[in-house]
Scaffold this motif. Sequence first.
Motif, PDB file in Angstrom:
ATOM      1  N   VAL A  13     -43.783  -6.179  32.536  1.00  0.00           N
ATOM      2  CA  VAL A  13     -44.269  -5.032  33.305  1.00  0.00           C
ATOM      3  C   VAL A  13     -43.125  -4.194  33.881  1.00  0.00           C
ATOM      4  O   VAL A  13     -43.046  -2.983  33.646  1.00  0.00           O
ATOM      5  CB  VAL A  13     -45.216  -5.494  34.428  1.00  0.00           C
ATOM      6  N   ILE A  14     -42.226  -4.825  34.639  1.00  0.00           N
ATOM      7  CA  ILE A  14     -41.165  -4.063  35.290  1.00  0.00           C
ATOM      8  C   ILE A  14     -40.222  -3.424  34.274  1.00  0.00           C
ATOM      9  O   ILE A  14     -39.923  -2.218  34.385  1.00  0.00           O
ATOM     10  CB  ILE A  14     -40.401  -4.947  36.294  1.00  0.00           C
ATOM     11  N   PRO A  15     -39.729  -4.157  33.244  1.00  0.00           N
ATOM     12  CA  PRO A  15     -38.888  -3.494  32.240  1.00  0.00           C
ATOM     13  C   PRO A  15     -39.606  -2.334  31.550  1.00  0.00           C
ATOM     14  O   PRO A  15     -39.006  -1.290  31.280  1.00  0.00           O
ATOM     15  CB  PRO A  15     -38.558  -4.621  31.250  1.00  0.00           C
ATOM     16  N   PHE A  16     -40.895  -2.512  31.268  1.00  0.00           N
ATOM     17  CA  PHE A  16     -41.684  -1.455  30.633  1.00  0.00           C
ATOM     18  C   PHE A  16     -41.722  -0.211  31.512  1.00  0.00           C
ATOM     19  O   PHE A  16     -41.516   0.917  31.052  1.00  0.00           O
ATOM     20  CB  PHE A  16     -43.092  -1.962  30.350  1.00  0.00           C
ATOM     21  N   LEU A  17     -41.973  -0.420  32.803  1.00  0.00           N
ATOM     22  CA  LEU A  17     -42.034   0.710  33.735  1.00  0.00           C
ATOM     23  C   LEU A  17     -40.670   1.378  33.868  1.00  0.00           C
ATOM     24  O   LEU A  17     -40.581   2.611  33.979  1.00  0.00           O
ATOM     25  CB  LEU A  17     -42.530   0.242  35.103  1.00  0.00           C
ATOM     26  N   VAL A  18     -39.595   0.575  33.854  1.00  0.00           N
ATOM     27  CA  VAL A  18     -38.246   1.144  33.940  1.00  0.00           C
ATOM     28  C   VAL A  18     -37.944   1.990  32.705  1.00  0.00           C
ATOM     29  O   VAL A  18     -37.506   3.147  32.811  1.00  0.00           O
ATOM     30  CB  VAL A  18     -37.195   0.029  34.104  1.00  0.00           C
ATOM     31  N   VAL A  19     -38.179   1.412  31.516  1.00  0.00           N
ATOM     32  CA  VAL A  19     -37.879   2.121  30.268  1.00  0.00           C
ATOM     33  C   VAL A  19     -38.686   3.408  30.173  1.00  0.00           C
ATOM     34  O   VAL A  19     -38.141   4.501  29.974  1.00  0.00           O
ATOM     35  CB  VAL A  19     -38.162   1.214  29.047  1.00  0.00           C
ATOM     36  N   LEU A  20     -39.995   3.292  30.303  1.00  0.00           N
ATOM     37  CA  LEU A  20     -40.840   4.468  30.153  1.00  0.00           C
ATOM     38  C   LEU A  20     -40.620   5.462  31.289  1.00  0.00           C
ATOM     39  O   LEU A  20     -40.615   6.679  31.072  1.00  0.00           O
ATOM     40  CB  LEU A  20     -42.311   4.049  30.097  1.00  0.00           C
ATOM     41  N   GLY A  21     -40.413   4.942  32.509  1.00  0.00           N
ATOM     42  CA  GLY A  21     -40.185   5.827  33.647  1.00  0.00           C
ATOM     43  C   GLY A  21     -38.944   6.679  33.470  1.00  0.00           C
ATOM     44  O   GLY A  21     -38.965   7.891  33.708  1.00  0.00           O
ATOM     45  N   VAL A  22     -37.839   6.060  33.041  1.00  0.00           N
ATOM     46  CA  VAL A  22     -36.585   6.805  32.838  1.00  0.00           C
ATOM     47  C   VAL A  22     -36.752   7.839  31.729  1.00  0.00           C
ATOM     48  O   VAL A  22     -36.362   9.007  31.871  1.00  0.00           O
ATOM     49  CB  VAL A  22     -35.435   5.832  32.504  1.00  0.00           C
ATOM     50  N   VAL A  23     -37.344   7.413  30.603  1.00  0.00           N
ATOM     51  CA  VAL A  23     -37.494   8.308  29.454  1.00  0.00           C
ATOM     52  C   VAL A  23     -38.390   9.497  29.791  1.00  0.00           C
ATOM     53  O   VAL A  23     -38.068  10.650  29.477  1.00  0.00           O
ATOM     54  CB  VAL A  23     -38.047   7.528  28.240  1.00  0.00           C
ATOM     55  N   VAL A  24     -39.538   9.219  30.438  1.00  0.00           N
ATOM     56  CA  VAL A  24     -40.476  10.291  30.783  1.00  0.00           C
ATOM     57  C   VAL A  24     -39.859  11.228  31.823  1.00  0.00           C
ATOM     58  O   VAL A  24     -39.977  12.457  31.714  1.00  0.00           O
ATOM     59  CB  VAL A  24     -41.804   9.699  31.295  1.00  0.00           C
ATOM     60  N   PHE A  25     -39.192  10.661  32.836  1.00  0.00           N
ATOM     61  CA  PHE A  25     -38.585  11.511  33.859  1.00  0.00           C
ATOM     62  C   PHE A  25     -37.564  12.463  33.248  1.00  0.00           C
ATOM     63  O   PHE A  25     -37.550  13.664  33.562  1.00  0.00           O
ATOM     64  CB  PHE A  25     -37.920  10.659  34.939  1.00  0.00           C
TER      65      PHE A  25
END
Length: 442
Positions: A13-25
């Motif tokens: 969950v946390i790695p997924f949110l980090v990866v997608l969060g950085v890319v989307v931002f």
Amino acid sequence: MSYIAEIPYVGWVIPFLVVLGVVVFVHEYGHYIVGRWVGIRAEVFSIGFGPELLAWRDKRGMRWRVGALPLGGYVKFAGDMNAASAGVDREALARMSAEERKGAFHTAAIWRRALTVLAGPVANFILSILVFAFFAMLAGREVNEPVIGSIRADANPELGLMAGDRVIAIDGNYVESFSDILVELAALEGQRATALVDRGAGEEEIEIFYLRPARVDEVVPGGAAADAGLQPDDVVTAVDGEPTPSFDSLRARIAASGGAMLSLDVTRGDEKLVLSMTPEMVEMPGPDGAIERRPMIGVRNMSFGGIEPIVETANPFDALTYGAARTWAIIAGTMDYLGDMITGAADSSQLGGPIQIAKVSGQAAEQGLESLAMMIALISTSIGLINLFPIPVLDGGHLVFYALEAVRGKPLRARWQEIGNGVGFGMIMLLMVFATYNDLLR
């Protein structure tokens, strides 16, 4: 707290949110900042969709928000009908003053809108380039000279080559680069041969015996080996009790398994382990071009039998060049895969969705910060590329509409844009459903 770690998939969950969060931002910030530079006013910047988890308004009056569904994001510009900038809110435009209309998205010049739309994918590519460049400066990059930089401890004791050797020829064939050395050695694997080298005292001929140990240099996230806990630097010494003195012998044992469960004897430093895994059957083109199913566990050997090139710390220019080359390689590889998938030469079941991204992100995080950063670079490049596809709703679709507007001298009729956006949205949803279906099958 200990019981939480035992819940299946919680580590994703946390790695997924980090990866997608950085890319989307980064993607959405590209849209936002370039839009601001060219005079287009943004009203909402959102990471995620759905109900707001967090929101605030800045001094420019723009609302920054975090949505509950972390599968994307958007920037809503003044005059947009919706978050995808897929239509004009004519009522909102009618309420605007003449000055406010100058900052609306749909009243801006075509070149301003095009730059704003293009900025999202470009920002993704820049992020990827910078990630690769940063690690090239931090850890160095390989130099393609015909010189042996170092010999790993797991190299064949009878190899014959030494660190510092400048290789002139192998088996009578002259070499000009480290890549040439690897090509020549690969052709002679398991055979005794001669090499002409310079060790500082003139040329001399030595006997060599090249053999790649069954060493794991890279574990493919999401593969059978990753699921079983195999790690980089592990050496597989046997499969089902049968010794594997080389990586080729390991590959042969996996190929002969037919997809049945395997037991691997593994050396990890001073530790001896036994890991069980079931190879994944993957469709690949055979020697005659026909598609065949092969068992794969998802490991790569890139240490070339323990022979390493010279590694030099890259200067900023070389690092950026290296980062651009790595990013382009991802783009080219993705396009090749998509082309093969369309023609039936590639297995479409390998296409992954959000579940697979979450799983791979979790496994990358387990391998360390560098692995997670490389995952961010990979996903960032992929997101940037996909958004450039000429599909309505995506950035590429907007650019097609703007190109038609420039040719016609006026925008397409709203009805045609609505139909195009509806078709594009349907295509994206079908792709998401198909990818998620593949995830669930895995």
